[in-house]
Design a protein around this motif. Structure first.
Motif, PDB file in Angstrom:
ATOM      1  N   THR A   6       0.834  -1.200   0.000  1.00 18.77           N
ATOM      2  CA  THR A   6       0.000   0.000   0.000  1.00 18.77           C
ATOM      3  C   THR A   6       0.867   1.249   0.000  1.00 18.77           C
ATOM      4  N   ALA A   7       1.930   1.226   0.785  1.00 17.28           N
ATOM      5  CA  ALA A   7       2.842   2.376   0.827  1.00 17.28           C
ATOM      6  C   ALA A   7       3.475   2.612  -0.542  1.00 17.28           C
ATOM      7  N   ALA A   8       3.628   1.553  -1.323  1.00 19.14           N
ATOM      8  CA  ALA A   8       4.216   1.664  -2.668  1.00 19.14           C
ATOM      9  C   ALA A   8       3.130   1.746  -3.737  1.00 19.14           C
ATOM     10  N   CYS A   9       1.906   2.053  -3.334  1.00 18.81           N
ATOM     11  CA  CYS A   9       0.770   2.197  -4.265  1.00 18.81           C
ATOM     12  C   CYS A   9       0.528   0.928  -5.080  1.00 18.81           C
ATOM     13  N   TRP A  10       0.771  -0.236  -4.527  1.00 18.76           N
ATOM     14  CA  TRP A  10       0.526  -1.526  -5.156  1.00 18.76           C
ATOM     15  C   TRP A  10       1.260  -1.676  -6.485  1.00 18.76           C
ATOM     16  N   GLU A  11       2.422  -1.030  -6.600  1.00 12.75           N
ATOM     17  CA  GLU A  11       3.200  -1.160  -7.827  1.00 12.75           C
ATOM     18  C   GLU A  11       4.421  -2.037  -7.630  1.00 12.75           C
ATOM     19  N   GLY A  12       4.635  -2.515  -6.448  1.00 13.56           N
ATOM     20  CA  GLY A  12       5.771  -3.359  -6.143  1.00 13.56           C
ATOM     21  C   GLY A  12       6.314  -3.005  -4.784  1.00 13.56           C
ATOM     22  N   ALA A  13       7.153  -3.859  -4.249  1.00 12.98           N
ATOM     23  CA  ALA A  13       7.694  -3.624  -2.916  1.00 12.98           C
ATOM     24  C   ALA A  13       9.090  -4.211  -2.825  1.00 12.98           C
ATOM     25  N   ASP A  14       9.830  -3.724  -1.860  1.00 16.52           N
ATOM     26  CA  ASP A  14      11.180  -4.203  -1.604  1.00 16.52           C
ATOM     27  C   ASP A  14      11.086  -5.538  -0.862  1.00 16.52           C
ATOM     28  N   LEU A  15      11.670  -6.573  -1.434  1.00 18.55           N
ATOM     29  CA  LEU A  15      11.604  -7.910  -0.839  1.00 18.55           C
ATOM     30  C   LEU A  15      12.233  -7.923   0.548  1.00 18.55           C
ATOM     31  N   ALA A  16      13.321  -7.201   0.745  1.00 17.41           N
ATOM     32  CA  ALA A  16      13.975  -7.167   2.057  1.00 17.41           C
ATOM     33  C   ALA A  16      13.029  -6.630   3.133  1.00 17.41           C
ATOM     34  N   GLN A  17      12.224  -5.635   2.785  1.00 20.06           N
ATOM     35  CA  GLN A  17      11.273  -5.080   3.748  1.00 20.06           C
ATOM     36  C   GLN A  17      10.187  -6.092   4.103  1.00 20.06           C
ATOM     37  N   ILE A  18       9.696  -6.803   3.101  1.00 22.72           N
ATOM     38  CA  ILE A  18       8.667  -7.819   3.345  1.00 22.72           C
ATOM     39  C   ILE A  18       9.220  -8.935   4.226  1.00 22.72           C
ATOM     40  N   VAL A  19      10.421  -9.394   3.918  1.00 26.00           N
ATOM     41  CA  VAL A  19      11.047 -10.467   4.706  1.00 26.00           C
ATOM     42  C   VAL A  19      11.308  -9.996   6.137  1.00 26.00           C
ATOM     43  N   ALA A  20      11.841  -8.797   6.282  1.00 23.54           N
ATOM     44  CA  ALA A  20      12.131  -8.273   7.627  1.00 23.54           C
ATOM     45  C   ALA A  20      10.863  -8.175   8.460  1.00 23.54           C
ATOM     46  N   ASP A  21       9.785  -7.692   7.869  1.00 26.12           N
ATOM     47  CA  ASP A  21       8.514  -7.596   8.597  1.00 26.12           C
ATOM     48  C   ASP A  21       8.007  -8.974   8.991  1.00 26.12           C
ATOM     49  N   GLY A  22       8.105  -9.936   8.078  1.00 30.03           N
ATOM     50  CA  GLY A  22       7.638 -11.284   8.375  1.00 30.03           C
ATOM     51  C   GLY A  22       8.474 -11.987   9.428  1.00 30.03           C
ATOM     52  N   LEU A  23       9.778 -11.808   9.368  1.00 41.87           N
ATOM     53  CA  LEU A  23      10.662 -12.482  10.320  1.00 41.87           C
ATOM     54  C   LEU A  23      10.639 -11.842  11.706  1.00 41.87           C
ATOM     55  N   ARG A  24      10.346 -10.572  11.771  1.00 43.24           N
ATOM     56  CA  ARG A  24      10.313  -9.893  13.064  1.00 43.24           C
ATOM     57  C   ARG A  24       9.331 -10.592  14.017  1.00 43.24           C
ATOM     58  N   ILE A  25       8.267 -11.117  13.477  1.00 47.29           N
ATOM     59  CA  ILE A  25       7.273 -11.810  14.299  1.00 47.29           C
ATOM     60  C   ILE A  25       7.798 -13.158  14.780  1.00 47.29           C
ATOM     61  N   HIS A  26       8.468 -13.884  13.888  1.00 42.31           N
ATOM     62  CA  HIS A  26       8.896 -15.254  14.192  1.00 42.31           C
ATOM     63  C   HIS A  26      10.291 -15.342  14.793  1.00 42.31           C
ATOM     64  N   ALA A  27      11.157 -14.454  14.405  1.00 42.02           N
ATOM     65  CA  ALA A  27      12.548 -14.535  14.873  1.00 42.02           C
ATOM     66  C   ALA A  27      13.034 -13.128  15.182  1.00 42.02           C
ATOM     67  N   GLY A  28      12.412 -12.523  16.148  1.00 42.17           N
ATOM     68  CA  GLY A  28      12.680 -11.133  16.466  1.00 42.17           C
ATOM     69  C   GLY A  28      14.127 -10.810  16.775  1.00 42.17           C
ATOM     70  N   ASP A  29      14.891 -11.772  17.266  1.00 45.86           N
ATOM     71  CA  ASP A  29      16.280 -11.482  17.624  1.00 45.86           C
ATOM     72  C   ASP A  29      17.217 -11.495  16.418  1.00 45.86           C
ATOM     73  N   GLY A  30      16.779 -12.028  15.273  1.00 46.67           N
ATOM     74  CA  GLY A  30      17.603 -12.038  14.074  1.00 46.67           C
ATOM     75  C   GLY A  30      18.653 -13.136  14.051  1.00 46.67           C
ATOM     76  N   HIS A  31      18.660 -14.048  15.029  1.00 47.28           N
ATOM     77  CA  HIS A  31      19.670 -15.113  15.066  1.00 47.28           C
ATOM     78  C   HIS A  31      19.195 -16.396  14.392  1.00 47.28           C
ATOM     79  N   ARG A  32      17.899 -16.653  14.378  1.00 45.32           N
ATOM     80  CA  ARG A  32      17.392 -17.885  13.774  1.00 45.32           C
ATOM     81  C   ARG A  32      17.462 -17.867  12.260  1.00 45.32           C
ATOM     82  N   CYS A  33      17.310 -16.700  11.697  1.00 43.08           N
ATOM     83  CA  CYS A  33      17.246 -16.610  10.247  1.00 43.08           C
ATOM     84  C   CYS A  33      17.881 -15.305   9.795  1.00 43.08           C
TER      85      CYS A  33
END
Length: 136
Positions: A94-121
């Motif tokens: 939505t922030a990118a007006c549905w024209e595409g997004a940075d994969l690193a941002q999507i991954v970081a947001d998804g992993l923050r929930i599951h591996a918040g410390d950044g050591h698992r993945c």
């Protein structure tokens, strides 16, 4: 007296002489209105398509979670985390007006929930933009 939205009586007396209150719509106005209507239909169809895709995604991860969870509280926690990750992916798009997004941002947001410390993945690589269909 003829009935027409473009005709109006001269006064409230019994006169039968109509006068033109509004000119009929011009061809350009009709064409613009038709284009606007078609564009609105296109947007509604696109929204319906995206909602259906999102619901199919939610259904798939709920089924997967319920199949593998050891307990109901574990399933609830996993489903909640996945819903949050999906919402954040939509937020990035939505922030990118549905024209595409940075994969690193999507991954970081998804992993923050599951591996918040950044050591698992961890991940690394070149910047990649993904189109909405792939991101959500």
């Amino acid at each position: 007296m003829p009935s027409s939205p473009y005709l109006a009586p001269l006064c409230k007396t019994r006169t039968l002489q109509p006068r033109i209150a509004h000119s009929p719509p011009r061809h350009a106005e009709v064409t613009d209105a038709r284009r606007a209507h078609e564009h609105q239909k296109l947007l509604i169809n696109e929204l319906n398509h995206r909602v259906k895709n999102t619901l199919a995604t939610v259904q798939a991860f709920i089924i997967q979670t319920l199949r593998t969870a050891a307990s109901l509280p574990e399933a609830r926690e996993a489903i909640t985390a996945r819903l949050i990750a999906l919402a954040e992916a939509h937020g990035v798009l939505t922030a990118a007006c549905w024209e595409g997004a940075d994969l690193a941002q999507i991954v970081a947001d998804g992993l923050r929930i599951h591996a918040g410390d950044g050591h698992r993945c961890t991940w690394r690589g070149h910047p990649v933009r993904v189109i909405p269909l792939e991101a959500a």
